[in-house]
Design a protein around this motif. Sequence first.
Motif, PDB file in Angstrom:
ATOM      1  N   GLU A 134    -100.910 -10.232  10.264  1.00 14.07           N
ATOM      2  CA  GLU A 134    -100.093 -10.849   9.221  1.00 14.07           C
ATOM      3  C   GLU A 134     -99.743  -9.821   8.142  1.00 14.07           C
ATOM      4  N   PHE A 135    -100.711  -9.005   7.780  1.00 10.93           N
ATOM      5  CA  PHE A 135    -100.485  -7.938   6.811  1.00 10.93           C
ATOM      6  C   PHE A 135     -99.364  -7.015   7.297  1.00 10.93           C
ATOM      7  N   ARG A 136     -99.419  -6.622   8.558  1.00 11.45           N
ATOM      8  CA  ARG A 136     -98.400  -5.733   9.122  1.00 11.45           C
ATOM      9  C   ARG A 136     -97.031  -6.408   9.167  1.00 11.45           C
ATOM     10  N   ARG A 137     -96.976  -7.675   9.541  1.00 10.94           N
ATOM     11  CA  ARG A 137     -95.695  -8.388   9.577  1.00 10.94           C
ATOM     12  C   ARG A 137     -95.055  -8.424   8.190  1.00 10.94           C
ATOM     13  N   ARG A 138     -95.864  -8.696   7.187  1.00 12.49           N
ATOM     14  CA  ARG A 138     -95.334  -8.758   5.824  1.00 12.49           C
ATOM     15  C   ARG A 138     -94.908  -7.377   5.336  1.00 12.49           C
ATOM     16  N   LEU A 139     -95.698  -6.376   5.646  1.00 10.71           N
ATOM     17  CA  LEU A 139     -95.341  -5.012   5.257  1.00 10.71           C
ATOM     18  C   LEU A 139     -94.038  -4.587   5.940  1.00 10.71           C
ATOM     19  N   ASP A 140     -93.907  -4.887   7.212  1.00 11.38           N
ATOM     20  CA  ASP A 140     -92.674  -4.545   7.942  1.00 11.38           C
ATOM     21  C   ASP A 140     -91.458  -5.251   7.337  1.00 11.38           C
ATOM     22  N   ALA A 141     -91.619  -6.511   6.929  1.00 11.91           N
ATOM     23  CA  ALA A 141     -90.509  -7.251   6.314  1.00 11.91           C
ATOM     24  C   ALA A 141     -90.126  -6.637   4.964  1.00 11.91           C
ATOM     25  N   VAL A 142     -91.115  -6.165   4.210  1.00 13.43           N
ATOM     26  CA  VAL A 142     -90.840  -5.510   2.927  1.00 13.43           C
ATOM     27  C   VAL A 142     -90.063  -4.217   3.162  1.00 13.43           C
ATOM     28  N   LEU A 143     -90.478  -3.450   4.162  1.00 12.76           N
ATOM     29  CA  LEU A 143     -89.765  -2.209   4.477  1.00 12.76           C
ATOM     30  C   LEU A 143     -88.337  -2.496   4.937  1.00 12.76           C
ATOM     31  N   GLN A 144     -88.168  -3.547   5.725  1.00 15.22           N
ATOM     32  CA  GLN A 144     -86.837  -3.959   6.185  1.00 15.22           C
ATOM     33  C   GLN A 144     -85.963  -4.340   4.985  1.00 15.22           C
ATOM     34  N   LEU A 145     -86.503  -5.090   4.046  1.00 17.08           N
ATOM     35  CA  LEU A 145     -85.744  -5.484   2.859  1.00 17.08           C
ATOM     36  C   LEU A 145     -85.418  -4.262   1.998  1.00 17.08           C
ATOM     37  N   ALA A 146     -86.370  -3.360   1.825  1.00 13.43           N
ATOM     38  CA  ALA A 146     -86.136  -2.153   1.026  1.00 13.43           C
ATOM     39  C   ALA A 146     -84.981  -1.351   1.605  1.00 13.43           C
ATOM     40  N   GLU A 147     -84.945  -1.244   2.917  1.00 13.71           N
ATOM     41  CA  GLU A 147     -83.850  -0.513   3.566  1.00 13.71           C
ATOM     42  C   GLU A 147     -82.516  -1.236   3.383  1.00 13.71           C
ATOM     43  N   ALA A 148     -82.529  -2.547   3.520  1.00  5.79           N
ATOM     44  CA  ALA A 148     -81.289  -3.326   3.409  1.00  5.79           C
ATOM     45  C   ALA A 148     -80.727  -3.333   1.989  1.00  5.79           C
ATOM     46  N   THR A 149     -81.597  -3.234   0.989  1.00  9.46           N
ATOM     47  CA  THR A 149     -81.156  -3.343  -0.402  1.00  9.46           C
ATOM     48  C   THR A 149     -81.138  -2.016  -1.148  1.00  9.46           C
ATOM     49  N   GLY A 150     -81.712  -0.978  -0.536  1.00  7.68           N
ATOM     50  CA  GLY A 150     -81.801   0.311  -1.224  1.00  7.68           C
ATOM     51  C   GLY A 150     -82.803   0.303  -2.364  1.00  7.68           C
ATOM     52  N   CYS A 151     -83.734  -0.602  -2.332  1.00  8.21           N
ATOM     53  CA  CYS A 151     -84.746  -0.683  -3.385  1.00  8.21           C
ATOM     54  C   CYS A 151     -85.876   0.303  -3.093  1.00  8.21           C
ATOM     55  N   PRO A 152     -86.171   1.219  -4.020  1.00  4.48           N
ATOM     56  CA  PRO A 152     -87.329   2.100  -3.830  1.00  4.48           C
ATOM     57  C   PRO A 152     -88.594   1.254  -3.742  1.00  4.48           C
ATOM     58  N   MET A 153     -89.461   1.574  -2.810  1.00  3.36           N
ATOM     59  CA  MET A 153     -90.630   0.742  -2.580  1.00  3.36           C
ATOM     60  C   MET A 153     -91.874   1.617  -2.398  1.00  3.36           C
ATOM     61  N   ALA A 154     -92.822   1.498  -3.316  1.00  2.91           N
ATOM     62  CA  ALA A 154     -94.129   2.132  -3.158  1.00  2.91           C
ATOM     63  C   ALA A 154     -94.982   1.190  -2.319  1.00  2.91           C
ATOM     64  N   ILE A 155     -95.683   1.738  -1.369  1.00  2.00           N
ATOM     65  CA  ILE A 155     -96.447   0.918  -0.430  1.00  2.00           C
ATOM     66  C   ILE A 155     -97.921   1.305  -0.467  1.00  2.00           C
ATOM     67  N   ASP A 156     -98.761   0.327  -0.717  1.00  2.00           N
ATOM     68  CA  ASP A 156    -100.196   0.503  -0.525  1.00  2.00           C
ATOM     69  C   ASP A 156    -100.482  -0.138   0.832  1.00  2.00           C
ATOM     70  N   ASP A 157    -100.579   0.711   1.857  1.00  2.00           N
ATOM     71  CA  ASP A 157    -100.708   0.177   3.217  1.00  2.00           C
ATOM     72  C   ASP A 157    -102.159   0.029   3.669  1.00  2.00           C
ATOM     73  N   ARG A 158    -103.082   0.110   2.720  1.00  2.10           N
ATOM     74  CA  ARG A 158    -104.496  -0.100   3.071  1.00  2.10           C
ATOM     75  C   ARG A 158    -104.738  -1.593   3.271  1.00  2.10           C
ATOM     76  N   TYR A 159    -105.394  -1.934   4.350  1.00  2.00           N
ATOM     77  CA  TYR A 159    -105.750  -3.323   4.591  1.00  2.00           C
ATOM     78  C   TYR A 159    -106.987  -3.613   3.750  1.00  2.00           C
ATOM     79  N   GLY A 160    -106.838  -4.385   2.689  1.00  2.00           N
ATOM     80  CA  GLY A 160    -107.884  -4.525   1.679  1.00  2.00           C
ATOM     81  C   GLY A 160    -108.753  -5.749   1.783  1.00  2.00           C
ATOM     82  N   LEU A 161    -108.915  -6.300   2.970  1.00  2.00           N
ATOM     83  CA  LEU A 161    -109.673  -7.542   3.104  1.00  2.00           C
ATOM     84  C   LEU A 161    -111.086  -7.435   2.537  1.00  2.00           C
ATOM     85  N   THR A 162    -111.768  -6.338   2.788  1.00  2.00           N
ATOM     86  CA  THR A 162    -113.146  -6.195   2.291  1.00  2.00           C
ATOM     87  C   THR A 162    -113.174  -6.238   0.774  1.00  2.00           C
ATOM     88  N   GLU A 163    -112.276  -5.512   0.133  1.00  2.00           N
ATOM     89  CA  GLU A 163    -112.181  -5.501  -1.332  1.00  2.00           C
ATOM     90  C   GLU A 163    -111.917  -6.918  -1.857  1.00  2.00           C
TER      91      GLU A 163
END
Length: 182
Positions: free
Chosen positions: A41-70
């Motif tokens: 689910e984390f990956r699906r959401r991250l991929d959708a954010v990247l897809q939107l960033a590309e479609a809109t030209g929005c700069p996007m900083a990504i914290d791609d660490r899976y933080g479930l333990t935290e």
Amino acid sequence: MRILLHVCCGPCTVYPLRRLREKGHEVAGFFHNPNIHPYQEFRRRLDAVLQLAEATGCPMAIDDRYGLTEYLRRVVFHEAERCSLCYEMRLTATAIKAAAEDFDAFSSTLLYSKYQNHQLLNTLGGQLAAANGIGWYYEDFRQGWQEGIDESIRLGLYRQPYCGCIYSEQERYDQRLRKRKE
């Protein structure tokens, strides 16, 4: 204003991003969501954010660490406060990043959702802004709920069926079980 927008997912970003740009703000996104479970689910959401960033030209900083333990370390035995703890984790990271990168303010796509506690988000955002010497931008983006849904469908973005945390996933299935029993 230069605004760092905490991004929970692609579909919830569509309307706030458009609205902020229409108001003349320069917007960059920040994907930081240690609450999302499971990893797929984390990956699906991250991929959708990247897809939107590309479609809109929005700069996007990504914290791609899976933080479930935290996330679990913060909420286990505090489940009744899990949403406020989750908001705090995500908005704190955003406020710190926004201040470090000289943004004028920060905000969150959580303000788009009719399922989130806006009063709590606004209070917490203001407190974190003051603590980090940066502005907090509040706007009730819920008015664009349907617009955001329609546009995310048009863009072919993955649309998730629950908030993201393991508890909200359980509630989703529990509701189905209760309906079957009735």
